[in-house]
Design a protein around this motif. Structure first.
Motif, PDB file in Angstrom:
ATOM      1  N   GLN A   7       0.884  -1.206   0.127  1.00 31.27           N
ATOM      2  CA  GLN A   7      -0.095  -0.039  -0.067  1.00 31.27           C
ATOM      3  C   GLN A   7       0.928   1.372  -0.199  1.00 31.27           C
ATOM      4  O   GLN A   7       1.478   1.604   1.045  1.00 31.27           O
ATOM      5  CB  GLN A   7      -0.816   0.036   1.368  1.00 31.27           C
ATOM      6  CG  GLN A   7      -1.826  -1.301   1.477  1.00 31.27           C
ATOM      7  CD  GLN A   7      -2.875  -1.419   0.620  1.00 31.27           C
ATOM      8  OE1 GLN A   7      -3.194  -0.444  -0.088  1.00 31.27           O
ATOM      9  NE2 GLN A   7      -3.474  -2.304   0.437  1.00 31.27           N
ATOM     10  N   PHE A   8       1.230   1.773  -1.186  1.00 31.25           N
ATOM     11  CA  PHE A   8       1.984   3.021  -1.312  1.00 31.25           C
ATOM     12  C   PHE A   8       1.410   4.125  -0.842  1.00 31.25           C
ATOM     13  O   PHE A   8       0.469   4.730  -1.253  1.00 31.25           O
ATOM     14  CB  PHE A   8       2.597   3.083  -2.726  1.00 31.25           C
ATOM     15  CG  PHE A   8       3.710   3.992  -2.711  1.00 31.25           C
ATOM     16  CD1 PHE A   8       4.983   3.567  -2.619  1.00 31.25           C
ATOM     17  CD2 PHE A   8       3.543   5.549  -3.078  1.00 31.25           C
ATOM     18  CE1 PHE A   8       5.917   4.473  -2.743  1.00 31.25           C
ATOM     19  CE2 PHE A   8       4.574   6.393  -3.002  1.00 31.25           C
ATOM     20  CZ  PHE A   8       5.811   5.840  -2.952  1.00 31.25           C
ATOM     21  N   LYS A   9       2.044   4.875   0.075  1.00 32.91           N
ATOM     22  CA  LYS A   9       1.473   6.234   0.504  1.00 32.91           C
ATOM     23  C   LYS A   9       2.227   7.124  -0.120  1.00 32.91           C
ATOM     24  O   LYS A   9       3.477   7.643   0.031  1.00 32.91           O
ATOM     25  CB  LYS A   9       2.125   6.122   2.139  1.00 32.91           C
ATOM     26  CG  LYS A   9       1.419   5.129   3.113  1.00 32.91           C
ATOM     27  CD  LYS A   9      -0.042   5.005   3.129  1.00 32.91           C
ATOM     28  CE  LYS A   9      -0.693   3.733   3.692  1.00 32.91           C
ATOM     29  NZ  LYS A   9      -1.650   3.268   3.394  1.00 32.91           N
ATOM     30  N   ARG A  51      12.122  11.778  -1.004  1.00 32.17           N
ATOM     31  CA  ARG A  51      11.129  12.417  -0.537  1.00 32.17           C
ATOM     32  C   ARG A  51      11.335  13.063   0.973  1.00 32.17           C
ATOM     33  O   ARG A  51      10.781  14.248   1.354  1.00 32.17           O
ATOM     34  CB  ARG A  51       9.880  11.588  -0.138  1.00 32.17           C
ATOM     35  CG  ARG A  51       9.134  11.140  -1.600  1.00 32.17           C
ATOM     36  CD  ARG A  51       8.111  10.403  -1.491  1.00 32.17           C
ATOM     37  NE  ARG A  51       8.371   8.844  -0.943  1.00 32.17           N
ATOM     38  CZ  ARG A  51       8.654   7.928  -1.684  1.00 32.17           C
ATOM     39  NH1 ARG A  51       8.666   7.906  -2.993  1.00 32.17           N
ATOM     40  NH2 ARG A  51       8.953   6.556  -1.066  1.00 32.17           N
ATOM     41  N   ASP A  64      12.659  11.601   7.205  1.00 33.71           N
ATOM     42  CA  ASP A  64      12.297  11.014   5.919  1.00 33.71           C
ATOM     43  C   ASP A  64      10.673  11.493   5.747  1.00 33.71           C
ATOM     44  O   ASP A  64      10.284  11.804   6.804  1.00 33.71           O
ATOM     45  CB  ASP A  64      12.675   9.717   6.055  1.00 33.71           C
ATOM     46  CG  ASP A  64      12.834   9.094   4.679  1.00 33.71           C
ATOM     47  OD1 ASP A  64      12.384   9.817   3.413  1.00 33.71           O
ATOM     48  OD2 ASP A  64      13.233   7.862   4.408  1.00 33.71           O
ATOM     49  N   ASP A  65      10.076  10.993   4.442  1.00 25.26           N
ATOM     50  CA  ASP A  65       8.573  10.956   4.484  1.00 25.26           C
ATOM     51  C   ASP A  65       8.002   9.916   5.259  1.00 25.26           C
ATOM     52  O   ASP A  65       6.734  10.146   5.846  1.00 25.26           O
ATOM     53  CB  ASP A  65       8.341  10.908   3.072  1.00 25.26           C
ATOM     54  CG  ASP A  65       8.444   9.698   2.417  1.00 25.26           C
ATOM     55  OD1 ASP A  65       9.457   8.913   2.527  1.00 25.26           O
ATOM     56  OD2 ASP A  65       7.591   9.200   1.522  1.00 25.26           O
ATOM     57  N   LEU A  66       8.502   8.758   5.397  1.00 28.61           N
ATOM     58  CA  LEU A  66       7.706   7.661   5.846  1.00 28.61           C
ATOM     59  C   LEU A  66       8.730   6.687   6.620  1.00 28.61           C
ATOM     60  O   LEU A  66       9.816   6.379   6.440  1.00 28.61           O
ATOM     61  CB  LEU A  66       7.000   6.923   4.966  1.00 28.61           C
ATOM     62  CG  LEU A  66       6.329   5.675   5.124  1.00 28.61           C
ATOM     63  CD1 LEU A  66       5.349   5.786   4.307  1.00 28.61           C
ATOM     64  CD2 LEU A  66       6.816   4.327   4.972  1.00 28.61           C
ATOM     65  N   LEU A  67       8.122   6.051   8.106  1.00 27.27           N
ATOM     66  CA  LEU A  67       8.660   5.277   8.733  1.00 27.27           C
ATOM     67  C   LEU A  67       8.187   3.835   8.532  1.00 27.27           C
ATOM     68  O   LEU A  67       6.926   3.583   8.812  1.00 27.27           O
ATOM     69  CB  LEU A  67       8.773   5.647  10.161  1.00 27.27           C
ATOM     70  CG  LEU A  67       9.012   4.612  11.373  1.00 27.27           C
ATOM     71  CD1 LEU A  67      10.737   4.162  10.929  1.00 27.27           C
ATOM     72  CD2 LEU A  67       8.993   5.145  12.476  1.00 27.27           C
ATOM     73  N   ALA A  68       8.861   2.859   7.868  1.00 22.68           N
ATOM     74  CA  ALA A  68       8.315   1.467   7.786  1.00 22.68           C
ATOM     75  C   ALA A  68       9.077   0.648   8.685  1.00 22.68           C
ATOM     76  O   ALA A  68       8.473   0.486   9.936  1.00 22.68           O
ATOM     77  CB  ALA A  68       8.298   1.038   6.371  1.00 22.68           C
ATOM     78  N   THR A  69      10.202  -0.137   8.286  1.00 24.68           N
ATOM     79  CA  THR A  69      10.697  -0.967   9.238  1.00 24.68           C
ATOM     80  C   THR A  69      11.667  -0.120  10.254  1.00 24.68           C
ATOM     81  O   THR A  69      12.303  -1.014  10.971  1.00 24.68           O
ATOM     82  CB  THR A  69      11.561  -2.004   8.404  1.00 24.68           C
ATOM     83  OG1 THR A  69      12.545  -1.255   7.648  1.00 24.68           O
ATOM     84  CG2 THR A  69      10.635  -2.822   7.490  1.00 24.68           C
ATOM     85  N   GLY A  70      11.917   1.058   9.685  1.00 24.40           N
ATOM     86  CA  GLY A  70      13.008   1.843  10.331  1.00 24.40           C
ATOM     87  C   GLY A  70      14.462   1.515   9.921  1.00 24.40           C
ATOM     88  O   GLY A  70      15.258   2.354  10.367  1.00 24.40           O
ATOM     89  N   GLY A  71      14.560   0.503   9.067  1.00 29.85           N
ATOM     90  CA  GLY A  71      16.139   0.291   8.451  1.00 29.85           C
ATOM     91  C   GLY A  71      16.538   1.553   7.866  1.00 29.85           C
ATOM     92  O   GLY A  71      17.880   1.766   8.187  1.00 29.85           O
ATOM     93  N   THR A  72      16.037   2.384   6.872  1.00 31.28           N
ATOM     94  CA  THR A  72      16.458   3.545   6.544  1.00 31.28           C
ATOM     95  C   THR A  72      17.027   4.605   7.284  1.00 31.28           C
ATOM     96  O   THR A  72      17.894   5.380   7.212  1.00 31.28           O
ATOM     97  CB  THR A  72      15.496   4.302   5.248  1.00 31.28           C
ATOM     98  OG1 THR A  72      15.104   3.013   4.499  1.00 31.28           O
ATOM     99  CG2 THR A  72      16.028   5.179   4.510  1.00 31.28           C
ATOM    100  N   LEU A 109       4.127   3.883   9.615  1.00 32.43           N
ATOM    101  CA  LEU A 109       3.302   2.532   9.332  1.00 32.43           C
ATOM    102  C   LEU A 109       3.459   1.719  10.636  1.00 32.43           C
ATOM    103  O   LEU A 109       4.328   1.589  11.289  1.00 32.43           O
ATOM    104  CB  LEU A 109       3.939   1.822   8.098  1.00 32.43           C
ATOM    105  CG  LEU A 109       3.702   2.477   7.055  1.00 32.43           C
ATOM    106  CD1 LEU A 109       4.226   1.568   5.709  1.00 32.43           C
ATOM    107  CD2 LEU A 109       2.341   2.972   6.409  1.00 32.43           C
TER     108      LEU A 109
HETATM  109  P1  AMP Z   1      11.890   1.360   6.162  1.00 32.24           P
HETATM  110  O1  AMP Z   1      13.557   1.465   5.685  1.00 32.24           O
HETATM  111  O2  AMP Z   1      11.332   0.223   5.824  1.00 32.24           O
HETATM  112  O3  AMP Z   1      11.509   2.019   7.116  1.00 32.24           O
HETATM  113  O4  AMP Z   1      11.512   2.063   4.760  1.00 32.24           O
HETATM  114  C1  AMP Z   1      11.315   3.612   4.574  1.00 32.24           C
HETATM  115  C2  AMP Z   1      11.444   4.186   3.141  1.00 32.24           C
HETATM  116  O5  AMP Z   1      10.787   3.382   2.359  1.00 32.24           O
HETATM  117  C3  AMP Z   1      11.222   5.692   3.146  1.00 32.24           C
HETATM  118  O6  AMP Z   1      12.257   6.217   2.429  1.00 32.24           O
HETATM  119  C4  AMP Z   1       9.764   5.758   2.386  1.00 32.24           C
HETATM  120  O7  AMP Z   1       9.805   6.335   1.404  1.00 32.24           O
HETATM  121  C5  AMP Z   1       9.772   4.176   1.651  1.00 32.24           C
HETATM  122  N1  AMP Z   1       8.698   3.227   1.939  1.00 32.24           N
HETATM  123  C6  AMP Z   1       8.761   2.324   2.605  1.00 32.24           C
HETATM  124  N2  AMP Z   1       7.255   1.769   2.369  1.00 32.24           N
HETATM  125  C7  AMP Z   1       6.518   2.729   1.919  1.00 32.24           C
HETATM  126  C8  AMP Z   1       5.257   2.842   1.587  1.00 32.24           C
HETATM  127  N3  AMP Z   1       4.137   1.946   2.057  1.00 32.24           N
HETATM  128  N4  AMP Z   1       4.708   3.789   0.934  1.00 32.24           N
HETATM  129  C9  AMP Z   1       5.622   4.664   0.443  1.00 32.24           C
HETATM  130  N5  AMP Z   1       6.974   4.679   0.751  1.00 32.24           N
HETATM  131  C10 AMP Z   1       7.158   3.598   1.353  1.00 32.24           C
END
Ligand code: AMP
Length: 179
Positions: free
Chosen positions: A23-25, A62, A122-130, A154
């Motif tokens: 699900q892309f945000k 972003r 960053d724009d978005l936190l998913a797993t936090g790895g980035t 997320l």
């Molecule tokens: P992460 O390292 O898993 O926290 O992923 C974060 C990075 O991946 C950010 O730079 C986001 O822009 C991108 N990203 C990961 N999942 C999504 C998502 N569902 N929608 C938009 N961007 C995402």
């Protein structure tokens, strides 16, 4: 301070992008709104205004939009973190794990001074790895990560915050990963 629902309404959900099941945000709908970008910058800025930040680091691509806005808001410099091979001068790099495989980010080695208080965006936190890799890169140069900010976090089954334990993490809206 805007409510989380305000941001949720302005963010477009694009199912199955870039691949099935994601699900892309999409924040382009937020930033094209006349007040959306401004409110996001205002709200992240006020969350960190007492932290004596002296530099904002933004993650390609972003993270540049919100990071540069925040640097203006806080009256400090902006530093880009980029994918490998994009920055022209001498860099330091950090590798991190993805769901499948590895990735790497880079920053100019003279971008941060020792002891400097840095805000990572960053724009978005998913797993936090980035964001974790970005924070480590700042620390590698002797910077102090005074805050980590993003627009979207997320939640549910993703535990990005756990990877960022010890940091002051601020997000403007939390959205369950499958919504
Ligand atoms: P992460 O390292 O898993 O926290 O992923 C974060 C990075 O991946 C950010 O730079 C986001 O822009 C991108 N990203 C990961 N999942 C999504 C998502 N569902 N929608 C938009 N961007 C995402």
């Amino acid at each position: 301070m805007q409510k989380p629902e305000y941001y949720e309404k302005l963010i477009r959900n694009v199912p199955d992008f870039p691949k099935k099941g994601i699900q892309f945000k999409d924040i382009t709908t937020l930033i094209k709104d006349p007040k959306g970008l401004q409110n996001a910058i205002e709200d992240l800025g006020s969350a960190f205004k007492t932290k004596k930040i002296s530099k904002v680091v933004g993650i390609e691509s972003r993270g540049f939009i919100f990071g540069a806005g925040l640097a203006l808001k806080l009256g400090v410099g902006f530093v880009p973190i980029r994918k490998p091979g994009k920055l022209p001068a001498k860099t330091v790099s950090m590798e991190y794990s993805l769901e499948y495989g590895k990735d790497k980010i880079e920053m100019h080695e003279d971008a941060i001074s020792k002891g400097e208080k840095v805000l990572v965006i960053d724009d978005l936190l998913a797993t936090g790895g980035t964001l974790q890799a970005a924070a480590k890169l700042v620390e590698k140069l002797g910077g102090v990560v005074a805050g980590v900010g993003c627009v979207i976090e997320l939640t549910e089954s993703l535990h990005g915050r756990d990877l960022l334990k010890g940091y002051d993490v601020v997000s403007l809206v939390k959205i369950p990963v499958h919504e």
